[in-house]
Design a protein around this motif. Structure first.
Motif, PDB file in Angstrom:
ATOM      1  N   GLY A   1       0.814  -1.208   0.000  1.00  0.00           N
ATOM      2  CA  GLY A   1       0.000   0.000   0.000  1.00  0.00           C
ATOM      3  C   GLY A   1       0.848   1.259   0.000  1.00  0.00           C
ATOM      4  O   GLY A   1       0.378   2.329   0.378  1.00  0.00           O
TER       5      GLY A   1
ATOM      6  N   GLU B   1      -2.039   9.706  -0.592  1.00  0.00           N
ATOM      7  CA  GLU B   1      -2.975  10.342   0.342  1.00  0.00           C
ATOM      8  C   GLU B   1      -2.325  11.563   0.992  1.00  0.00           C
ATOM      9  O   GLU B   1      -2.904  12.643   1.025  1.00  0.00           O
ATOM     10  CB  GLU B   1      -3.406   9.333   1.409  1.00  0.00           C
ATOM     11  N   LYS B   2      -1.114  11.376   1.457  1.00  0.00           N
ATOM     12  CA  LYS B   2      -0.409  12.488   2.109  1.00  0.00           C
ATOM     13  C   LYS B   2       0.026  13.554   1.107  1.00  0.00           C
ATOM     14  O   LYS B   2      -0.038  14.748   1.394  1.00  0.00           O
ATOM     15  CB  LYS B   2       0.781  11.963   2.892  1.00  0.00           C
TER      16      LYS B   2
ATOM     17  N   MET C   1       6.148   5.689   4.642  1.00  0.00           N
ATOM     18  CA  MET C   1       5.066   6.483   4.048  1.00  0.00           C
ATOM     19  C   MET C   1       4.039   6.878   5.093  1.00  0.00           C
ATOM     20  O   MET C   1       3.427   7.935   5.002  1.00  0.00           O
ATOM     21  CB  MET C   1       4.362   5.695   2.925  1.00  0.00           C
ATOM     22  N   SER C   2       3.874   6.050   6.124  1.00  0.00           N
ATOM     23  CA  SER C   2       2.949   6.386   7.207  1.00  0.00           C
ATOM     24  C   SER C   2       3.459   7.573   8.016  1.00  0.00           C
ATOM     25  O   SER C   2       2.678   8.369   8.543  1.00  0.00           O
ATOM     26  CB  SER C   2       2.734   5.189   8.131  1.00  0.00           C
TER      27      SER C   2
ATOM     28  N   ASP D   1      -0.580   4.157  -2.218  1.00  0.00           N
ATOM     29  CA  ASP D   1      -1.805   4.727  -1.641  1.00  0.00           C
ATOM     30  C   ASP D   1      -1.495   5.616  -0.439  1.00  0.00           C
ATOM     31  O   ASP D   1      -2.034   6.720  -0.319  1.00  0.00           O
ATOM     32  CB  ASP D   1      -2.769   3.616  -1.220  1.00  0.00           C
ATOM     33  N   LYS D   2      -0.619   5.138   0.440  1.00  0.00           N
ATOM     34  CA  LYS D   2      -0.256   5.921   1.621  1.00  0.00           C
ATOM     35  C   LYS D   2       0.447   7.216   1.233  1.00  0.00           C
ATOM     36  O   LYS D   2       0.167   8.280   1.780  1.00  0.00           O
ATOM     37  CB  LYS D   2       0.634   5.102   2.563  1.00  0.00           C
TER      38      LYS D   2
ATOM     39  N   GLU E   1       6.327   1.077   3.621  1.00  0.00           N
ATOM     40  CA  GLU E   1       4.998   1.387   4.146  1.00  0.00           C
ATOM     41  C   GLU E   1       5.105   2.162   5.455  1.00  0.00           C
ATOM     42  O   GLU E   1       4.372   3.138   5.669  1.00  0.00           O
ATOM     43  CB  GLU E   1       4.175   0.110   4.328  1.00  0.00           C
TER      44      GLU E   1
END
Length: 100
Positions: free
Chosen positions: A15, A22-23, A94-95, A18-19, A91
C-alpha cells in the motif's frame, strides 16, 4: 527490473503508493489553498503535482535498490525486496512522511 516493473511490483504487493498519494494530495491541496484564488490550480493539476512527487520518490527508491541489486533479473529483485523487508519499511516510512 526496470523502474516501471518496480512501480507495478510495489502497487501489487503493498500500500506504499496509496499511503504516499494520500499524504501528497493533502499537502498539494493545502498548498493550493494558500494560493491567491485566481491562481489556484484545478483538481487535475493538483493530482499531477502529487503524481510527480511520487515519481520522484520512486526514482530514489529504484536507484537505491539498483545499487544494492547488481542484476536486472526480476526474480533477484523480488527476492532482495522480500528478504530485506523493503516493502514493509517503505509502508512504515510512508505512514510517517510529512511534507513542508
Amino acid at each position: 527490473m526496470d523502474k516501471e516493473e518496480l512501480l507495478e511490483y510495489i502497487e501489487i504487493n503493498s500500500g506504499v503508493k496509496d499511503k504516499f498519494m494520500e499524504k501528497a494530495l493533502d499537502y498539494q491541496n493545502e498548498k493550493n489553498q494558500k494560493r491567491p484564488f485566481a491562481k489556484r490550480w484545478n483538481k487535475t493539476k493538483v493530482e499531477r503535482a502529487a503524481d510527480k512527487m511520487y515519481d520522484q520518490v520512486l526514482t530514489r527508491i529504484y536507484d537505491k535498490l539498483k545499487n544494492n541489486i547488481k542484476s536486472s533479473d526480476s526474480k533477484k529483485w523480488a527476492e532482495f525486496i522480500e528478504e530485506n523487508n523493503v516493502l514493509e519499511d517503505l509502508e512504515d516510512s510512508m505512514s510517517d512522511i510529512t511534507f513542508e
